[in-house]
Design a protein around this motif. Structure first.
Motif, mmCIF file in Angstrom:
data_model
loop_
_atom_site.group_PDB
_atom_site.id
_atom_site.type_symbol
_atom_site.label_atom_id
_atom_site.label_comp_id
_atom_site.label_asym_id
_atom_site.label_seq_id
_atom_site.Cartn_x
_atom_site.Cartn_y
_atom_site.Cartn_z
ATOM 1 N N ALA A 44 18.713 32.226 -16.754
ATOM 2 C CA ALA A 44 19.953 31.383 -16.979
ATOM 3 C C ALA A 44 20.618 30.750 -15.128
ATOM 4 O O ALA A 44 20.928 29.806 -15.311
ATOM 5 N N ASP A 45 18.872 31.631 -14.641
ATOM 6 C CA ASP A 45 19.544 30.683 -13.161
ATOM 7 C C ASP A 45 17.988 29.380 -13.279
ATOM 8 O O ASP A 45 17.091 30.076 -13.163
ATOM 9 N N PRO A 46 18.770 28.307 -13.484
ATOM 10 C CA PRO A 46 18.064 26.912 -12.778
ATOM 11 C C PRO A 46 16.782 27.378 -11.336
ATOM 12 O O PRO A 46 16.309 26.444 -11.213
ATOM 13 N N ASP A 47 17.920 27.627 -10.680
ATOM 14 C CA ASP A 47 17.171 27.984 -9.236
ATOM 15 C C ASP A 47 16.059 28.865 -9.279
ATOM 16 O O ASP A 47 15.518 28.813 -8.582
ATOM 17 N N HIS A 84 8.587 27.143 -10.739
ATOM 18 C CA HIS A 84 10.248 26.307 -11.024
ATOM 19 C C HIS A 84 9.889 26.632 -12.885
ATOM 20 O O HIS A 84 9.270 25.704 -13.249
ATOM 21 N N PRO A 85 9.699 27.744 -12.833
ATOM 22 C CA PRO A 85 9.387 28.486 -14.236
ATOM 23 C C PRO A 85 9.795 27.784 -15.590
ATOM 24 O O PRO A 85 9.961 27.820 -16.494
ATOM 25 N N PHE A 86 11.422 27.577 -15.300
ATOM 26 C CA PHE A 86 11.892 26.543 -16.628
ATOM 27 C C PHE A 86 12.440 25.840 -15.812
ATOM 28 O O PHE A 86 14.043 25.440 -17.412
ATOM 29 N N LEU A 87 12.209 24.575 -15.345
ATOM 30 C CA LEU A 87 12.344 23.354 -15.552
ATOM 31 C C LEU A 87 11.173 22.841 -15.826
ATOM 32 O O LEU A 87 10.334 22.260 -15.919
#
Length: 265
Positions: free
Chosen positions: A23-26, A47-50
């Protein structure tokens, strides 16, 4: 051969991570394995989720050894390698490097201190003892059909080594000269509690010789992958900090065994 192995797939969400990271974009991932005998250190940060078009993480970090501390410098572009391992996934990544005042040593504790967008993080590891190849010694083989098979006897310290890999550096050549290239052996991992194994690999027509060694990686790295595969999040991986996910570990290589064919030069 360097040993840094990254741990996120394209898009990142194929891999288990604590729910707060998802849930954390950073949130960031850190992959760092020190190699005994090397005088450089490499840390791959992502950044694994960007998306790949997003900016890479802004991370500062220092590696601390016995009586010294060095800053890891931002190399920005990891495409040409960041200590080895895949670096071409479609996520924002950055490679941090440092030239060390001395080679990494077996049995020595190292610490990591850094700051990520989510706050500070720390790491700690002890470099494991190198595995040993007991037999064979350097070997000359008759030319086999289809590939090379070497029966080895070996020892590792399971209390220190969690992952044990055979690595083969082959030399190929023709009338224009020779070059070295890494060859994929089978199996890709050996039992750290084992005594014997057969390591096999195929070779091109212009194969001349190869160097085989065993690479022992510590238990922080191994625990990270167990955390993923078993969906457990409490195993020690050498890294701690808010919004940080990954591993910090050490590795060491056995002595190499030289393998060549009778007419391989």
């Amino acid at each position: 051969m360097v040993v840094l192995l990254a741990m996120v797939a394209p898009g990142g969400c194929d891999y288990f991570a604590p729910p707060e990271l998802l849930a954390d974009p950073d949130a960031i991932t850190i992959a760092m394995v020190l190699v005994a005998g090397d005088s450089q250190a490499h840390m791959l940060v992502g950044h694994p989720f960007l998306q790949a078009s997003d900016p890479p993480p802004k991370v500062t970090a220092s590696l601390i050894g016995p009586g010294w501390r060095v800053a890891l410098a931002d190399r920005t572009d990891p495409v040409d390698g960041c200590g080895g391992g895949p670096t071409d996934w479609a996520i924002p990544m950055v490679c941090l490097n440092a030239v060390l005042p001395e080679p990494i040593r077996e049995g020595v504790a190292y610490k990591l201190r850094g700051r990520a967008p989510t706050g500070s993080f720390t790491g700690q590891t002890v470099v494991p003892a190198a595995p040993r190849i007991l037999t064979p010694g350097d070997t000359v083989l008759p030319e086999p059909a289809g590939g090379i098979r070497i029966r080895i006897r070996y020892r590792a310290r399971p209390q220190e080594v969690g992952t044990l890999r055979p690595e083969v550096l082959g030399t190929v050549g023709d009338g224009t000269g020779t070059r070295t290239e890494w060859v994929r052996p089978f199996p890709t991992e050996l039992d750290v509690y084992g005594w014997e194994a057969t390591v096999a690999w195929s070779y091109p027509a212009n194969f001349r010789r190869a160097s085989l060694h065993l690479l022992g990686i510590g238990r922080n790295y191994t625990n990270f992958w167990r955390s993923h595969s078993r969906r457990v999040s409490r195993l020690r991986t050498g890294i701690s900090g808010e919004g940080v996910y990954g591993y910090f570990d050490g590795s060491a290589k056995s002595r190499p065994v030289e393998i060549r064919l009778e007419d391989g030069g």
